[in-house]
Design a protein around this motif. Structure first.
Motif, PDB file in Angstrom:
ATOM      1  N   ILE A 118      41.817  27.839  36.872  1.00 47.75           N
ATOM      2  CA  ILE A 118      43.007  27.558  37.660  1.00 47.75           C
ATOM      3  C   ILE A 118      42.926  28.303  38.981  1.00 47.75           C
ATOM      4  O   ILE A 118      42.600  29.492  39.023  1.00 47.75           O
ATOM      5  N   GLY A 119      43.236  27.608  40.072  1.00 43.96           N
ATOM      6  CA  GLY A 119      43.253  28.231  41.385  1.00 43.96           C
ATOM      7  C   GLY A 119      42.469  27.434  42.391  1.00 43.96           C
ATOM      8  O   GLY A 119      41.591  26.630  42.032  1.00 43.96           O
ATOM      9  N   ASN A 120      42.783  27.642  43.666  1.00 43.18           N
ATOM     10  CA  ASN A 120      42.102  26.940  44.754  1.00 43.18           C
ATOM     11  C   ASN A 120      41.517  27.892  45.779  1.00 43.18           C
ATOM     12  O   ASN A 120      41.120  27.465  46.864  1.00 43.18           O
ATOM     13  N   SER A 121      41.465  29.175  45.463  1.00 40.55           N
ATOM     14  CA  SER A 121      40.914  30.148  46.395  1.00 40.55           C
ATOM     15  C   SER A 121      39.421  29.893  46.580  1.00 40.55           C
ATOM     16  O   SER A 121      38.759  29.308  45.714  1.00 40.55           O
ATOM     17  N   PRO A 122      38.856  30.323  47.710  1.00 39.63           N
ATOM     18  CA  PRO A 122      37.402  30.174  47.908  1.00 39.63           C
ATOM     19  C   PRO A 122      36.592  30.805  46.778  1.00 39.63           C
ATOM     20  O   PRO A 122      35.546  30.271  46.393  1.00 39.63           O
ATOM     21  N   ALA A 123      37.074  31.936  46.237  1.00 39.97           N
ATOM     22  CA  ALA A 123      36.338  32.610  45.158  1.00 39.97           C
ATOM     23  C   ALA A 123      36.248  31.726  43.923  1.00 39.97           C
ATOM     24  O   ALA A 123      35.182  31.607  43.301  1.00 39.97           O
ATOM     25  N   ASN A 138      19.528  38.099  32.579  1.00 40.79           N
ATOM     26  CA  ASN A 138      20.066  37.898  33.917  1.00 40.79           C
ATOM     27  C   ASN A 138      19.146  37.021  34.758  1.00 40.79           C
ATOM     28  O   ASN A 138      18.792  37.367  35.885  1.00 40.79           O
ATOM     29  N   VAL A 139      18.744  35.875  34.204  1.00 38.55           N
ATOM     30  CA  VAL A 139      17.948  34.924  34.979  1.00 38.55           C
ATOM     31  C   VAL A 139      18.804  34.382  36.117  1.00 38.55           C
ATOM     32  O   VAL A 139      18.386  34.289  37.269  1.00 38.55           O
ATOM     33  N   ILE A 140      20.047  34.028  35.788  1.00 35.00           N
ATOM     34  CA  ILE A 140      21.017  33.604  36.798  1.00 35.00           C
ATOM     35  C   ILE A 140      22.311  34.355  36.522  1.00 35.00           C
ATOM     36  O   ILE A 140      22.789  34.376  35.383  1.00 35.00           O
ATOM     37  N   GLU A 141      22.868  34.968  37.556  1.00 37.01           N
ATOM     38  CA  GLU A 141      24.105  35.727  37.382  1.00 37.01           C
ATOM     39  C   GLU A 141      25.293  34.947  37.936  1.00 37.01           C
ATOM     40  O   GLU A 141      25.231  34.363  39.018  1.00 37.01           O
ATOM     41  N   LEU A 142      26.372  34.940  37.171  1.00 34.23           N
ATOM     42  CA  LEU A 142      27.632  34.356  37.615  1.00 34.23           C
ATOM     43  C   LEU A 142      28.640  35.491  37.734  1.00 34.23           C
ATOM     44  O   LEU A 142      29.008  36.111  36.736  1.00 34.23           O
ATOM     45  N   LYS A 143      29.053  35.785  38.956  1.00 36.58           N
ATOM     46  CA  LYS A 143      30.002  36.872  39.189  1.00 36.58           C
ATOM     47  C   LYS A 143      31.412  36.312  39.238  1.00 36.58           C
ATOM     48  O   LYS A 143      31.697  35.404  40.024  1.00 36.58           O
ATOM     49  N   LEU A 144      32.282  36.859  38.386  1.00 37.23           N
ATOM     50  CA  LEU A 144      33.672  36.423  38.383  1.00 37.23           C
ATOM     51  C   LEU A 144      34.511  37.373  39.231  1.00 37.23           C
ATOM     52  O   LEU A 144      34.405  38.592  39.100  1.00 37.23           O
ATOM     53  N   PRO A 145      35.356  36.830  40.090  1.00 42.37           N
ATOM     54  CA  PRO A 145      36.166  37.683  40.965  1.00 42.37           C
ATOM     55  C   PRO A 145      37.314  38.341  40.210  1.00 42.37           C
ATOM     56  O   PRO A 145      37.781  37.828  39.189  1.00 42.37           O
ATOM     57  N   ALA A 146      37.752  39.485  40.717  1.00 47.28           N
ATOM     58  CA  ALA A 146      38.956  40.124  40.179  1.00 47.28           C
ATOM     59  C   ALA A 146      40.177  39.392  40.709  1.00 47.28           C
ATOM     60  O   ALA A 146      40.137  38.784  41.786  1.00 47.28           O
ATOM     61  N   LEU A 147      41.270  39.448  39.966  1.00 43.53           N
ATOM     62  CA  LEU A 147      42.486  38.741  40.362  1.00 43.53           C
ATOM     63  C   LEU A 147      43.023  39.265  41.704  1.00 43.53           C
ATOM     64  O   LEU A 147      43.573  38.500  42.499  1.00 43.53           O
ATOM     65  N   ARG A 148      42.837  40.565  41.960  1.00 44.93           N
ATOM     66  CA  ARG A 148      43.321  41.129  43.225  1.00 44.93           C
ATOM     67  C   ARG A 148      42.574  40.559  44.427  1.00 44.93           C
ATOM     68  O   ARG A 148      43.042  40.663  45.572  1.00 44.93           O
ATOM     69  N   ASP A 149      41.389  39.959  44.186  1.00 52.69           N
ATOM     70  CA  ASP A 149      40.615  39.375  45.272  1.00 52.69           C
ATOM     71  C   ASP A 149      41.007  37.932  45.566  1.00 52.69           C
ATOM     72  O   ASP A 149      40.455  37.311  46.484  1.00 52.69           O
ATOM     73  N   MET A 150      41.919  37.384  44.786  1.00 56.82           N
ATOM     74  CA  MET A 150      42.373  36.005  45.016  1.00 56.82           C
ATOM     75  C   MET A 150      43.881  35.914  44.767  1.00 56.82           C
ATOM     76  O   MET A 150      44.329  35.123  43.915  1.00 56.82           O
ATOM     77  N   PRO A 151      44.675  36.716  45.487  1.00 55.08           N
ATOM     78  CA  PRO A 151      46.126  36.734  45.256  1.00 55.08           C
ATOM     79  C   PRO A 151      46.792  35.387  45.496  1.00 55.08           C
ATOM     80  O   PRO A 151      47.854  35.106  44.926  1.00 55.08           O
ATOM     81  N   GLU A 152      46.166  34.532  46.327  1.00 59.50           N
ATOM     82  CA  GLU A 152      46.759  33.220  46.586  1.00 59.50           C
ATOM     83  C   GLU A 152      46.796  32.339  45.341  1.00 59.50           C
ATOM     84  O   GLU A 152      47.531  31.346  45.298  1.00 59.50           O
ATOM     85  N   ASP A 153      45.994  32.694  44.317  1.00 58.74           N
ATOM     86  CA  ASP A 153      45.972  31.906  43.076  1.00 58.74           C
ATOM     87  C   ASP A 153      47.024  32.363  42.066  1.00 58.74           C
ATOM     88  O   ASP A 153      47.236  31.681  41.049  1.00 58.74           O
TER      89      ASP A 153
END
Length: 455
Positions: A140-145, A301-316
């Motif tokens: 859920i969310g539309n932030s760039p992250a 860690n062949v491919i890493e997927l980094k999940l953002p913290a909620l504080r980094d996407m307050p618009e969501d």
């Protein structure tokens, strides 16, 4: 064109080409073969294929060259590479370059068949994902992250490469793993989630690989492990940093060889499983301390997927609030209350160290406390000082000149006391907020001399 799916086999060894072509034709798969990179490119221009199988060593190039050429000129065509026995670095390089999967020589037909079937299912999975809602799970969310995470999940769903998901506690690592599985060719197979920190060390090997009857006291019958349970699907190893070193060695071998041996067993058996792992801890730091094996890290860690913290996407946050409230009210069979403007403002400004999990807990508590129609600031029970993105009143030590051990102890006490305040001194909820087990939380309370103050 034949009605059968088609596969391109690329290898300069005649006997291997013939073995692969014969095996594929017995699977009702039309197969063309090439002995070089240039011949393979010529065939790719002439026909359409659902899979390419290529050796890593070719007379006029390498399997990696072919992977890169196909990614550029024929995006969407899965490529599986064949590597020499023990060439783990080649396999990892191919996966990083975008290969769908890999096989090691001598080629095991038990491993080849499910690989081919998974690759040919990709186009079918793409059509299904495009034409239908693949389930209730969604980001859920539309932030760039979040949009970047969605894009990464789409790419990772088209591969069999091991994925390592990093992110803070409560950021949605298991949800991301489930979405990768749900949109992949393995979507019809099982998704098995394992919390590596919750399994007693003496039972770990049996839980992962299974055991034979009589292998140890209490083993009254054969029992399959989680690798077997995830056959044809995905095995999600959550909190993989909690694996003891002895188990890390066994896991590394299982991933590299795609085989497992049951405790008490004498033979290895092939397992068709995709590995996705996650932890909120910093594996690089653990490697430096010697607590996590470097070779296992590079396999996971062949491919890493980094999940953002909620504080980094307050618009969501507003969209997340609406979705989480709707879900909770649906489960409780009650009407959805509105949020007062003040409550909405407070949620939008809160730093949420526990991320989406903390937001979910806050809303669940607010639902229980509100009058049924409106959620107010008082119902949120959020620390007013901590609601802003600035640190809370207790977040920094009075004396910046404290010795390092005392400084770290102060920081830990601050985090624990803040968590207890936010959860109304509910220790179970505070432990969950901090991302540690209840047992660990009680131990830290005792060690820091906080037990009496919090009882």
């Amino acid at each position: 064109m034949s009605a059968f799916p088609a596969c391109l086999v690329v290898d300069d060894e005649t006997d291997i080409r013939e073995l692969l072509v014969l095996t594929l034709e017995r699977m009702d798969i039309r197969a063309d073969s090439a002995s070089s990179l240039s011949e393979a490119m010529h065939l790719l221009k002439k026909g359409q294929y659902g899979l390419c199988l290529t050796d890593m060593r070719l007379p006029d190039g390498s399997g990696l060259d072919l992977v890169n050429r196909i990614a550029q000129d024929y995006p969407g065509l899965p490529v599986a590479v064949i590597t020499a026995y023990g060439s783990a670095e080649n396999a990892v390089s191919a996966l990083k370059a975008g290969a769908f999967d890999y096989l090691t020589k001598p080629i095991s037909l038990k491993q080849l068949r499910p690989l081919v079937q998974s690759a040919l299912k990709l186009s079918a999975a793409d059509k299904a994902n495009a034409s239908e809602d693949t389930g209730a799970l969604k980001l859920i969310g539309n932030s760039p992250a979040i949009q970047h995470v969605r894009s990464m999940i789409e790419k990772l769903s088209r591969s069999q490469a091991p994925v390592y998901i990093s992110g803070e506690s409560g950021s949605g690592k298991e949800l991301a793993a489930r979405l990768i599985h749900q949109h992949s060719s393995r979507r019809d197979g099982p998704f098995i989630a394992v919390n590596c920190g919750a399994i007693p060390e003496n039972l770990m090997e049996s839980e992962f690989f299974g055991h034979k009857k009589g292998a140890f006291t209490g083993a009254i019958q054969d029992k399959e492990g989680m690798f077997h349970a995830a056959k044809g699907g995905t095995l999600f190893l959550d909190e993989v940093a909690d694996l003891p070193l002895a188990m890390q060695v066994k896991l590394l071998r299982a991933i590299q060889e795609k085989k497992v041996r049951m405790v008490g067993g004498t033979q290895e058996e092939s397992v068709d499983v995709r590995i996705i792992s996650a932890t909120h801890k910093n594996l690089s730091v653990l490697m430096e301390r010697g607590e996590f094996r470097q070779d296992l890290y590079y396999r996971l860690n062949v491919i890493e997927l980094k999940l953002p913290a909620l504080r980094d996407m307050p618009e969501d946050i507003p969209m997340l609030v609406d979705a989480l409230l709707a879900k909770q009210c649906r489960e409780q069979n009650r009407p959805i209350p509105t949020l007062s403007p003040e409550a909405s403002h407070m949620l939008a400004r809160h730093s949420f160290p526990g991320n989406v999990r903390e937001l979910e807990n806050v809303l669940e508590r607010a639902l229980a406390l509100c009058d049924g129609n409106t959620i107010t600031v008082d119902d949120l029970l959020l620390d007013q000082d901590a609601s802003a993105h600035a640190p809370s009143a207790r977040s920094a030590p009075e004396d910046e000149g404290l010795p390092l051990p005392d400084y770290l102890e102060h920081i830990e006490k601050t985090a624990i006391l803040n968590a207890l305040e936010k959860t109304q001194h509910n220790k179970t909820a505070a432990a969950k907020l901090l991302g540690v087990s209840f047992r660990t939380f009680r131990y830290r309370l005792s060690k820091l001399g906080l037990s009496k103050d919090t009882d």
